[in-house]
Design a protein around this motif. Structure first.
Motif, short mmCIF file in Angstrom:
data_model
loop_
_atom_site.label_atom_id
_atom_site.label_comp_id
_atom_site.label_asym_id
_atom_site.label_seq_id
_atom_site.Cartn_x
_atom_site.Cartn_y
_atom_site.Cartn_z
N UNK A 114 -26.14 -4.62 17.99
CA UNK A 114 -27.04 -4.16 16.95
C UNK A 114 -26.57 -4.45 15.54
N UNK A 115 -25.79 -5.51 15.36
CA UNK A 115 -25.23 -5.83 14.04
C UNK A 115 -26.02 -6.90 13.27
N UNK A 116 -27.06 -7.41 13.86
CA UNK A 116 -27.82 -8.47 13.22
C UNK A 116 -28.33 -8.01 11.85
N UNK A 117 -27.97 -8.77 10.82
CA UNK A 117 -28.42 -8.49 9.46
C UNK A 117 -27.76 -7.30 8.78
N UNK A 118 -26.74 -6.73 9.38
CA UNK A 118 -26.09 -5.52 8.83
C UNK A 118 -25.08 -5.87 7.76
N UNK A 119 -24.91 -4.90 6.87
CA UNK A 119 -23.81 -4.94 5.91
C UNK A 119 -22.61 -4.30 6.58
N UNK A 120 -21.44 -4.92 6.38
CA UNK A 120 -20.22 -4.47 7.04
C UNK A 120 -19.14 -4.22 5.99
N UNK A 121 -18.41 -3.12 6.18
CA UNK A 121 -17.17 -2.89 5.42
C UNK A 121 -16.03 -2.90 6.43
N UNK A 122 -15.02 -3.72 6.16
CA UNK A 122 -13.81 -3.76 6.98
C UNK A 122 -12.69 -3.14 6.16
N UNK A 123 -11.88 -2.28 6.81
CA UNK A 123 -10.73 -1.74 6.11
C UNK A 123 -9.54 -1.69 7.05
N UNK A 124 -8.38 -1.86 6.45
CA UNK A 124 -7.13 -1.82 7.21
C UNK A 124 -6.12 -0.94 6.49
N UNK A 125 -5.18 -0.47 7.29
CA UNK A 125 -3.97 0.14 6.75
C UNK A 125 -2.81 -0.70 7.25
N UNK A 126 -1.78 -0.83 6.43
CA UNK A 126 -0.71 -1.76 6.79
C UNK A 126 0.63 -1.29 6.24
N UNK A 127 1.69 -1.85 6.81
CA UNK A 127 3.05 -1.59 6.33
C UNK A 127 3.46 -2.63 5.32
N UNK A 128 3.86 -3.79 5.81
CA UNK A 128 4.37 -4.84 4.91
C UNK A 128 3.27 -5.65 4.26
#
Length: 157
Positions: free
Chosen positions: A97-111
């Motif tokens: 159900x992602x067709x045409x959707x706006x997406x936000x990607x986020x990460x947490x990281x060490x280095x």
């Protein structure tokens, strides 16, 4: 606007960022939050790294995979050896159900060494599922407790 925030968090860092993001999204409408739960996770650091590096999948607890009812979908993962956590990989494979959707990607990281590679990997999978636009942000693990910093990263979007 109806939003979904879907994340996996082993150490609670990604959870903290996901909750701040959901709080902010609720100011503009509804925001549902889904924390993925891995059922076959390694408790050893090197085991986690190997699974992340090799883009392994995890068995995860059943969760909503149909995202058609959302206007905005957000995905969050810790960076494990240049890649997302296996639970996120599984979810990305199964979601629809992602067709045409706006997406936000986020990460947490060490280095931070593998952060962009991790974000690019997730974005590539979601683009093949028809997502139309992507915004991305990341928070270093030492800054997840700083709500103002996290909000400033979100507001940059």
């Amino acid at each position: 606007m109806k939003s979904a925030v879907i994340y996996y968090s082993y150490s609670e860092n990604t959870k903290k960022v996901g909750q701040i993001l959901a709080e902010r999204l609720k100011q503009n409408g509804e925001a549902d939050i889904f924390q993925l739960e891995s059922l076959d996770e390694s408790n050893k650091f090197l085991g986690q790294c190997a699974r992340g590096f090799n883009h392994k999948r995890a068995k995860i607890k059943e969760v909503n995979f149909n995202l058609a009812g959302y206007d905005l979908v957000c995905f969050g993962s810790p960076v494990w050896a240049f890649g997302p956590a296996p639970a996120i990989n599984t979810y990305l494979d199964k979601c629809s159900g992602l067709e045409g959707k706006e997406i936000i990607l986020f990460t947490t990281f060490g280095s931070g060494a593998g952060n962009y590679r991790c974000l690019n990997y997730m974005q590539d999978i979601l683009a093949k599922k028809g997502a139309k636009s992507f915004k991305r942000f990341s928070v270093q693990q030492l800054k997840v407790e700083d709500k103002e910093f996290v909000l400033s990263e979100i507001m940059r979007l």
